[in-house]
Design an enzyme around this catalytic site. Structure first.
Site, short mmCIF file in Angstrom:
data_model
loop_
_atom_site.label_atom_id
_atom_site.label_comp_id
_atom_site.label_asym_id
_atom_site.label_seq_id
_atom_site.Cartn_x
_atom_site.Cartn_y
_atom_site.Cartn_z
N HIS A 192 -3.62 0.42 -2.93
CA HIS A 192 -2.95 -0.37 -1.89
C HIS A 192 -2.49 0.45 -0.70
O HIS A 192 -1.70 0.00 0.11
CB HIS A 192 -1.77 -1.16 -2.46
CG HIS A 192 -2.16 -2.08 -3.57
ND1 HIS A 192 -3.14 -3.03 -3.42
CD2 HIS A 192 -1.73 -2.19 -4.85
CE1 HIS A 192 -3.28 -3.69 -4.57
NE2 HIS A 192 -2.44 -3.18 -5.45
N LYS B 224 9.34 -10.80 2.25
CA LYS B 224 8.02 -11.44 2.23
C LYS B 224 8.10 -12.95 2.02
O LYS B 224 7.30 -13.69 2.60
CB LYS B 224 7.16 -10.80 1.13
CG LYS B 224 6.72 -9.37 1.44
CD LYS B 224 5.87 -8.82 0.28
CE LYS B 224 5.77 -7.32 0.28
NZ LYS B 224 4.80 -6.75 1.20
N ARG C 108 6.70 -2.81 13.81
CA ARG C 108 6.74 -1.45 14.34
C ARG C 108 5.34 -1.05 14.79
O ARG C 108 4.39 -1.82 14.62
CB ARG C 108 7.19 -0.49 13.24
CG ARG C 108 6.31 -0.63 12.00
CD ARG C 108 6.54 0.46 10.99
NE ARG C 108 6.10 0.09 9.66
CZ ARG C 108 4.84 0.11 9.24
NH1 ARG C 108 3.87 0.50 10.04
NH2 ARG C 108 4.52 -0.26 8.01
P1 ADP Z 1 3.02 -3.74 1.22
O1 ADP Z 1 4.09 -4.42 2.00
O2 ADP Z 1 3.54 -3.00 0.03
O3 ADP Z 1 2.08 -2.93 2.05
P2 ADP Z 1 1.19 -5.98 1.20
O4 ADP Z 1 1.70 -7.33 0.91
O5 ADP Z 1 0.95 -5.63 2.65
O6 ADP Z 1 2.17 -4.92 0.55
O7 ADP Z 1 -0.13 -5.70 0.39
C1 ADP Z 1 -0.73 -4.42 0.35
C2 ADP Z 1 -2.16 -4.51 -0.11
O8 ADP Z 1 -2.24 -5.16 -1.39
C3 ADP Z 1 -3.06 -5.34 0.78
O9 ADP Z 1 -3.57 -4.59 1.85
C4 ADP Z 1 -4.14 -5.78 -0.19
O10 ADP Z 1 -5.06 -4.73 -0.40
C5 ADP Z 1 -3.40 -5.98 -1.48
N1 ADP Z 1 -3.00 -7.39 -1.64
C6 ADP Z 1 -1.87 -7.98 -1.18
N2 ADP Z 1 -1.83 -9.28 -1.48
C7 ADP Z 1 -2.96 -9.55 -2.17
C8 ADP Z 1 -3.51 -10.75 -2.78
N3 ADP Z 1 -2.86 -11.92 -2.75
N4 ADP Z 1 -4.69 -10.64 -3.40
C9 ADP Z 1 -5.35 -9.47 -3.46
N5 ADP Z 1 -4.89 -8.34 -2.93
C10 ADP Z 1 -3.71 -8.35 -2.28
#
Ligand code: ADP
Length: 623
Positions: A235, A116, A297
């Protein structure tokens, strides 16, 4: 064009890929674990190879076994689906090194987007807006804390190698930072083998907006518009839709352009998704949508994009992997209507969403909509893999119509004895706030009270059970009812057992019925996605034939005996009041079901009785 394809995955996504491959005349090869041998995807493939025992790390994740299977069956290409090895750059390289076609992202793109922090830095360089935060090398706790303080609380600590909603901690106050960091690092180390973290500003009331992108080997990249996946629980996505509610043309253009820019920055080929987070506190605005990460993907929720664009994304993948240019140019793609997808899981919402595995003795999924499922009736939900039973996908001209269709579809699901989130999905899709488009990632948690069905049968369930049982055996039922009908009350009362507990239900004229089904000897009521075992209370404790034929009257629910008007040995006539029970703050008279003699009297004034207890037994007088 490739002529044969091995699918290194299982369940619904394997079936999904087989469907398109077959349409294109491509031979399919399934690989499967022992426990999956009888699954539909194995049967539907032209060829199948068992690659080991149930645990994924001994089968679906063993690269050498999959490559051996490809060699043995003469497969030309490998499609990894999603999950498992789909974003594994080493595997992608091994596939190509073996002279096979990899139907996935190029290894260099997977690597560039894999972590990330590195991905965010790359995006900053490419001019893509990223979530404000710290993504530096210095992992010293004191330094991380100082960065968090500078960003301002709440912040989100994220494992740089994280995924699947794991390895994230929201921190509301500076004094909680140190503990949250430790626990996040612990989880990151054990789940991803990498304890490094980054810190992001926690976006309040955030919406998850993602853009489907596609690249080919000729340098073309297009987007297929956005999806909104804000309806999440912990999430994890629950309901996804396309397009995003409240997205105006200018904002759409900005976010989709940013996505194409992001894909081009990593020389992307194939299907990919750029995930953004939006601060939608004042609606969706181009300057408040930030890059979160890229999934290199095909996504679980790709069907909603297929529905609004009329494209088959698996076909696109296979064409691109075969070296063809993208099937459409950007100006040939447009949005048509609205689509939603709900993930039907084997879990019990009334019990903290605990996974529920086991046999699918009954599995009926709605008709007339697209259903992508990996299991079938008579199969089972295995504890070894993701507990998703199916994806319910609806399309309609408008968002309101799509939501109504989804609610209705989820309400028609009939699954037993595995528990599902069908009723929860039906409620979410019908929720007035959802229908109004007021979605953000906190929606489910905020409305849990009205979305999660109670563990006890609700009034509509009891009504439907009573109504369903009433006409079944009318003569006996009315006999039985005589005992449970309150003298003064004109309405009909029906005694039912739901989930093994007795209830006395005053029938409501407006009650709507569910469906009563016989499933492996049990009578089940299916209503709005819920499933309840129901029956009429029986008096077989007395050893008699059951029902009321032996004259035993049972307490329909826990209560207190407030009057006893007969004694053992008394002769009684049909309809005569025997005793009065106080239950549910109502007085219930228990009447003699026929002419006879009080053979047994188990109730006394003031006594508490539990539901199903025999209160009095009348014997017919033989003449
Ligand atoms: P993963 O790779 O585990 O799926 P992500 O970075 O895609 O993690 O984040 C998953 C979810 O977490 C997002 O869809 C959102 O709901 C929440 N999220 C991620 N970053 C933030 C943030 N900066 N502020 C608020 N919610 C967040």
């Amino acid at each position: 064009m490739i002529r044969s394809l091995l699918i290194a995955n299982r369940g619904e996504i394997a079936r999904r890929i087989i469907r398109t491959a077959r349409k294109m005349g491509i031979r399919t090869i399934a690989v499967h674990s022992d426990v999956d041998a009888t699954m539909p995807f194995v049967r539907e493939a032209d060829d199948a190879v068992c690659i080991g025992p149930a645990p994924a790390r001994e089968s679906y994740l063993v690269q050498a076994k999959i490559l051996d299977a490809a060699r043995a069956t003469g497969a030309e290409a490998i499609h990894p689906g999603y999950g498992f090895l789909s974003e594994n750059a080493e595997f992608a390289e091994a596939v190509e090194a073996a002279g096979l076609v990899w139907v996935g992202a190029p290894p260099h793109s997977i690597r560039a987007m894999g972590l990330k922090d590195a991905a965010k830095k790359l995006m900053v360089a490419a001019g893509v807006p990223v979530t404000p935060g710290y993504m530096g090398e210095d992992q010293d706790p004191a330094h991380l804390k100082a960065e968090a303080d500078a960003i301002g609380y709440p912040v989100l600590i994220k494992a740089v190698a994280g995924g699947g909603g794991k390895g994230m901690r929201k921190v509301d106050r500076p004094e909680d930072f140190a503990d949250a960091l430790l626990s996040c690092q612990r989880e990151a180390a054990s789940s991803f083998g990498d304890n490094r973290v980054l810190i992001e500003k926690y976006i309040l009331g955030p919406r998850h907006i993602e853009v489907q992108v596609f690249g080919d080997r000729h340098g073309n990249v297009v987007h297929l518009f956005e999806r909104d996946c804000s309806l999440q629980r912990r999430h994890q996505k629950v309901i996804e839709e396309a397009p995003a509610p409240g997205m105006d043309a200018a904002t759409r253009a900005a976010v989709c352009d940013a996505a194409v820019k992001a894909a081009k920055a990593v020389h992307y080929v194939g299907a990919g998704t750029i995930e953004f987070i939006a601060d939608a506190s004042e609606g969706l605005r181009a300057d408040r949508i930030w890059f979160m990460e890229m999934n290199t993907r095909l996504q679980v929720e790709h069907p909603v994009t297929e529905a609004i664009t009329g494209q088959d994304l698996v076909e696109w993948q296979l064409r691109v992997a075969s070296g063809e240019p993208l099937p459409k140019r950007q100006d040939q793609l447009s949005i048509n209507g609205w689509a939603m997808e709900a993930r039907l899981y084997a879990e019990n919402p009334s019990n903290g969403f605990l996974p529920s595995t086991g046999p699918l003795t009954r599995l009926r999924l709605p008709r007339g909509i697209r259903v992508d499922s990996g299991v079938e009736e008579g199969g089972e939900v295995s504890p070894y893999y993701d507990p998703m039973i199916a994806k319910l996908i609806v399309a309609a001209p408008s968002r309101t119509a799509a939501a109504a269709k989804l609610a209705s579809a989820a309400g028609k699901v009939e699954v037993w004895p595995v528990r599902t989130n069908a009723a929860f999905l039906a409620r979410a899709a019908a929720d007035p706030d959802f229908v109004a488009g007021h979605v953000d990632t906190g929606f489910i948690e905020r409305h849990a009270d009205r979305l999660v069905p109670a563990a006890e049968p609700s009034a509509p369930v009891l009504q439907a059970a009573a109504r369903a049982l009433l006409p079944a055996d009318a003569a006996d039922a009315w006999g039985a009812l005589a005992g449970f009908r309150a003298n003064a009350a004109p309405e009909t009362r029906v005694a039912v057992e739901v989930a093994g507990h007795g209830h006395l239900v005053a029938l409501d004229a407006g009650a709507t019925g569910g469906k009563l089904r016989d499933v492996a000897g049990e009578t089940l009521l299916f209503l709005g996605g819920e499933a309840w075992p129901v029956e009429s209370p029986r008096a077989d404790h007395a050893g008699g034939g059951g029902g009321v034929s032996d004259g035993a009257l049972l307490a329909p629910m826990p209560g207190k005996v407030i009057a006893v008007e007969v004694a053992e040995g008394d002769t009684v006539t049909r309809g005569q009041k025997l005793l009065v029970l106080e239950a549910m703050k109502m007085e219930q008279a228990m009447l003699a079901p026929f002419d006879g003699v009080v053979a047994e009297l188990k109730a006394s004034v003031g006594g508490q009785v539990s539901e199903g207890a025999v209160l009095v037994r009348v014997e017919k007088v033989e003449d």
